[in-house]
Design an enzyme around this catalytic site. Structure first.
Site, PDB file in Angstrom:
ATOM      1  N   TRP A  35       3.714   5.539   5.195  1.00  0.00           N
ATOM      2  CA  TRP A  35       2.985   6.719   5.657  1.00  0.00           C
ATOM      3  C   TRP A  35       3.618   7.316   6.913  1.00  0.00           C
ATOM      4  CZ3 TRP A  35      -2.491   4.056   6.018  1.00  0.00           C
ATOM      5  CH2 TRP A  35      -2.871   3.595   4.753  1.00  0.00           C
ATOM      6  N   HIS A  70       0.850  -1.191   0.000  1.00  0.00           N
ATOM      7  CA  HIS A  70       0.000   0.000   0.000  1.00  0.00           C
ATOM      8  C   HIS A  70       0.889   1.245   0.000  1.00  0.00           C
ATOM      9  CE1 HIS A  70      -3.958   1.977   1.642  1.00  0.00           C
ATOM     10  NE2 HIS A  70      -3.419   2.661   0.658  1.00  0.00           N
ATOM     11  N   GLU A  89       0.354   7.766  -3.799  1.00  0.00           N
ATOM     12  CA  GLU A  89       1.099   7.468  -2.569  1.00  0.00           C
ATOM     13  C   GLU A  89       2.256   8.432  -2.362  1.00  0.00           C
ATOM     14  OE1 GLU A  89       0.447   5.182  -0.034  1.00  0.00           O
ATOM     15  OE2 GLU A  89      -1.471   5.230  -1.086  1.00  0.00           O
ATOM     16  N   LYS A 106       0.569  12.124  -1.678  1.00  0.00           N
ATOM     17  CA  LYS A 106      -0.146  12.236  -0.402  1.00  0.00           C
ATOM     18  C   LYS A 106       0.751  11.987   0.791  1.00  0.00           C
ATOM     19  CE  LYS A 106      -4.214  10.589   2.133  1.00  0.00           C
ATOM     20  NZ  LYS A 106      -5.448   9.747   2.083  1.00  0.00           N
ATOM     21  N   HIS A 107       1.624  10.991   0.709  1.00  0.00           N
ATOM     22  CA  HIS A 107       2.409  10.576   1.879  1.00  0.00           C
ATOM     23  C   HIS A 107       3.900  10.878   1.759  1.00  0.00           C
ATOM     24  CE1 HIS A 107      -1.112   8.578   3.516  1.00  0.00           C
ATOM     25  NE2 HIS A 107      -1.276   7.936   2.363  1.00  0.00           N
ATOM     26  N   TYR A 113      -2.359  12.393  10.881  1.00  0.00           N
ATOM     27  CA  TYR A 113      -1.298  12.554   9.889  1.00  0.00           C
ATOM     28  C   TYR A 113      -1.529  13.771   9.014  1.00  0.00           C
ATOM     29  CZ  TYR A 113      -4.741  10.504   6.689  1.00  0.00           C
ATOM     30  OH  TYR A 113      -5.874  10.260   5.954  1.00  0.00           O
TER      31      TYR A 113
END
Length: 256
Positions: free
Chosen positions: A73, A70, A128, A131-132, A81
């Site tokens: 994070w 995934h 991914e 966003k992270h 977060y």
């Protein structure tokens, strides 16, 4: 459960070598210091880093005998977060970036183990990272001693894959007699115990969809930067969405 024993993640030499600034505080772990100032050697506010995995069955993704990636994070050490922290680095050409860094083997691996159940792999990777990945302060361009454009992107994706390779969820469950089945059900505590054995005796987060196992998140605190720092397994900061018993672990083939 108390914070677990230290778990050092060995680097796997693939692609370019990170040129991040040298850290001298490798004994100071994120989420475990009174310091509240982000530096290139101290992950903050996203001090906990989570290697997250999917078990997709409908539609099925990845090999039948492996969970899939995934992401990685940053978490604010309390279950909250930040997200999408730098719009100027939300790239839309992850595959191209990785191949330009001689990381074609990494792309091949990601095509097999880092896949989406609702879109292209490329769009998933872009999501991914944007966003992270952009919220991990220790891999900002300013943290490199001799920065090349998008260097941190390759380092991020390589690190996620390296961590994933040390956390074989499928084999850990199989070793405990927990295997995908259409009708069997399992206890939450048994699943947690099996996975803690590959995670420094720390309890990971487990996610369920309609009582069926679907996600696992492995939490770490880190001393130094997120790429070549020292990772220490720690207990989940999030409450499981699975029931205490009657958990299904459906085979991927059941959706075909």
């Amino acid at each position: 459960m108390a914070i677990s024993q230290m778990l050092t993640i060995a680097a796997i030499a693939t692609g370019a070598v990170a040129q991040l600034k040298t850290c001298s505080n490798n004994g100071t772990f994120s989420c475990q210091s009174s310091s509240k100032s982000p530096t290139c050697c101290f992950n903050y506010p996203g001090g906990a880093l989570l290697q997250t995995q999917f078990w997709d069955t409908d539609p099925a993704t990845g090999p039948d005998d492996s969970w899939t990636i995934h992401g990685l994070w940053p978490d604010n050490c309390d279950g909250t977060y930040q997200s999408s922290c730098d719009s100027s680095r939300q790239y839309t050409n992850i595959t191209e970036i990785l191949k330009s860094q001689d990381r074609s083997d990494l792309v091949t691996y990601m095509d097999k183990y880092w896949v989406s159940n609702s879109g292209s792999s490329e769009s998933f990777w872009e999501h991914e990272w944007g966003k992270h990945g952009t919220c991990i302060n220790t891999i900002k361009p300013s943290c490199y001693s001799d920065y090349s454009p998008q260097e941190e992107v390759g380092d991020f994706f390589q690190k996620v894959v390296d961590l994933f390779k040390t956390l074989d969820t499928y084999k850990a469950l199989e070793s405990a007699g927990i295997t995908p089945d259409e009708s069997k059900t399992y206890e939450l505590s048994d699943i947690q115990s099996a996975l803690a054995k590959i995670h420094g005796n720390a309890t990971p987060y487990l996610g369920c969809d309609s009582d069926s196992l679907s996600e696992v998140w492995y939490f770490f605190n880190v001393a130094g930067n997120a790429i070549d720092g020292q990772y220490k397994a720690t207990d989940t900061l999030s409450k499981t969405s699975c029931p205490s018993s009657g958990i299904k672990y459906l085979p991927k083939s059941s959706s075909n």
